[in-house]
Motif scaffolding. Structure first.
Motif, PDB file in Angstrom:
ATOM      1  N   VAL A  55    -110.276   0.720  49.843  1.00 41.47           N
ATOM      2  CA  VAL A  55    -109.689  -0.604  49.660  1.00 41.47           C
ATOM      3  C   VAL A  55    -108.172  -0.536  49.815  1.00 41.47           C
ATOM      4  CG1 VAL A  55    -111.551  -1.454  48.199  1.00 41.47           C
ATOM      5  CG2 VAL A  55    -109.549  -0.371  47.150  1.00 41.47           C
ATOM      6  N   LEU A  56    -107.659   0.679  50.021  1.00 45.32           N
ATOM      7  CA  LEU A  56    -106.235   0.898  50.211  1.00 45.32           C
ATOM      8  C   LEU A  56    -106.054   2.194  50.978  1.00 45.32           C
ATOM      9  CD1 LEU A  56    -103.201   0.294  49.542  1.00 45.32           C
ATOM     10  CD2 LEU A  56    -103.545   1.589  47.437  1.00 45.32           C
ATOM     11  N   VAL A  57    -105.125   2.184  51.933  1.00 44.50           N
ATOM     12  CA  VAL A  57    -104.773   3.391  52.687  1.00 44.50           C
ATOM     13  C   VAL A  57    -103.309   3.703  52.412  1.00 44.50           C
ATOM     14  CG1 VAL A  57    -104.497   4.399  54.992  1.00 44.50           C
ATOM     15  CG2 VAL A  57    -106.490   2.963  54.493  1.00 44.50           C
ATOM     16  N   LEU A  58    -103.029   4.973  52.080  1.00 44.91           N
ATOM     17  CA  LEU A  58    -101.664   5.481  51.947  1.00 44.91           C
ATOM     18  C   LEU A  58    -101.477   6.475  53.085  1.00 44.91           C
ATOM     19  CD1 LEU A  58    -101.721   6.267  48.116  1.00 44.91           C
ATOM     20  CD2 LEU A  58    -100.738   4.261  49.210  1.00 44.91           C
ATOM     21  N   GLN A  81    -108.122  -6.293  56.898  1.00 44.40           N
ATOM     22  CA  GLN A  81    -108.219  -6.628  55.486  1.00 44.40           C
ATOM     23  C   GLN A  81    -107.794  -5.489  54.566  1.00 44.40           C
ATOM     24  OE1 GLN A  81    -110.677  -5.746  57.461  1.00 44.40           O
ATOM     25  NE2 GLN A  81    -112.138  -4.486  56.341  1.00 44.40           N
ATOM     26  N   VAL A  82    -107.651  -4.261  55.105  1.00 38.36           N
ATOM     27  CA  VAL A  82    -107.319  -3.105  54.262  1.00 38.36           C
ATOM     28  C   VAL A  82    -105.796  -2.959  54.162  1.00 38.36           C
ATOM     29  CG1 VAL A  82    -107.517  -0.592  54.005  1.00 38.36           C
ATOM     30  CG2 VAL A  82    -109.461  -1.920  54.879  1.00 38.36           C
ATOM     31  N   ALA A 104     -97.630  -3.126  57.576  1.00 35.85           N
ATOM     32  CA  ALA A 104     -97.728  -2.355  56.333  1.00 35.85           C
ATOM     33  C   ALA A 104     -97.520  -3.288  55.139  1.00 35.85           C
ATOM     34  CB  ALA A 104     -96.688  -1.238  56.299  1.00 35.85           C
ATOM     35  N   THR A 105     -98.226  -2.999  54.066  1.00 36.57           N
ATOM     36  CA  THR A 105     -98.056  -3.749  52.826  1.00 36.57           C
ATOM     37  C   THR A 105     -96.727  -3.394  52.184  1.00 36.57           C
ATOM     38  OG1 THR A 105    -100.440  -3.709  52.524  1.00 36.57           O
ATOM     39  CG2 THR A 105     -99.118  -4.207  50.573  1.00 36.57           C
ATOM     40  N   ASP A 106     -96.364  -2.105  52.278  1.00 33.63           N
ATOM     41  CA  ASP A 106     -95.104  -1.627  51.709  1.00 33.63           C
ATOM     42  C   ASP A 106     -94.824  -0.245  52.277  1.00 33.63           C
ATOM     43  OD1 ASP A 106     -92.787  -1.450  50.151  1.00 33.63           O
ATOM     44  OD2 ASP A 106     -93.799  -2.138  48.342  1.00 33.63           O
ATOM     45  N   LEU A 107     -93.673   0.299  51.928  1.00 31.81           N
ATOM     46  CA  LEU A 107     -93.282   1.636  52.352  1.00 31.81           C
ATOM     47  C   LEU A 107     -92.623   2.320  51.166  1.00 31.81           C
ATOM     48  CD1 LEU A 107     -92.007   2.775  55.675  1.00 31.81           C
ATOM     49  CD2 LEU A 107     -90.511   3.250  53.754  1.00 31.81           C
ATOM     50  N   LYS A 128    -106.394  -7.371  45.795  1.00 33.48           N
ATOM     51  CA  LYS A 128    -107.635  -7.209  46.544  1.00 33.48           C
ATOM     52  C   LYS A 128    -108.817  -7.712  45.716  1.00 33.48           C
ATOM     53  CE  LYS A 128    -109.685  -5.220  50.107  1.00 33.48           C
ATOM     54  NZ  LYS A 128    -109.652  -5.845  51.386  1.00 33.48           N
ATOM     55  N   SER A 129    -108.821  -7.420  44.411  1.00 29.30           N
ATOM     56  CA  SER A 129    -109.920  -7.840  43.536  1.00 29.30           C
ATOM     57  C   SER A 129    -109.920  -9.367  43.358  1.00 29.30           C
ATOM     58  CB  SER A 129    -109.786  -7.176  42.178  1.00 29.30           C
ATOM     59  OG  SER A 129    -109.920  -5.768  42.316  1.00 29.30           O
TER      60      SER A 129
END
Length: 131
Positions: A55-58, A81-82, A104-107, A128-129
């Motif tokens: 549900v999240l990629v780093l 969506q991820v 990217a969501t953030d860095l 996400k939830s």
């Protein structure tokens, strides 16, 4: 419910570091952390169906083979969506701008401040939830 996170980084000690820093969350069954040492390996794992699903990629930016920004572009096309947080030793303005422009969501920069990263992970998972 256990939430999956995929960490993509070519540094060999990253897995031990993340397992240590997220030990309590792993022990409580809140998180499952999957690891890949390259963008190519990460794509294979994502396509084969991680359990629990990511549900999240780093992802690191500088890796041999496909770099993190190219990997991010692929994810935005195929798994929009991820959320993806880029982790890099190069937190300069240009890398930040490029990562955010690609989606990217953030860095976050290395060395990673795990207190900041945990807050960011929790925020992304909460969003996400709620969706």
């Amino acid at each position: 419910m256990t939430l999956g996170i995929l960490v993509v980084d070519d540094e060999p000690d990253i897995e031990d570091l993340f397992r240590q820093r997220f030990r309590a969350e792993l022990r409580r069954g809140e998180l499952a952390i999957h690891f890949a040492t390259s963008a190519e390996e990460a794509l294979t794992k994502l396509n084969s169906g991680l359990q629990p699903e990511a549900v999240l990629v780093l992802s690191d930016i500088n890796m041999p083979g496909m770099n993190g920004l190219d990997f991010l572009g692929h994810l935005r096309t195929n798994l929009p969506q991820v959320p993806v947080v880029m982790v890099t030793a190069y937190g300069d303005t240009e890398n930040r701008r490029r990562a955010l422009d690609i989606g990217a969501t953030d860095l976050v920069t290395k060395p990673v401040d795990f207190n900041v990263l945990k807050k960011l992970v929790n925020t992304v998972i909460e969003q996400k939830s709620a969706a």
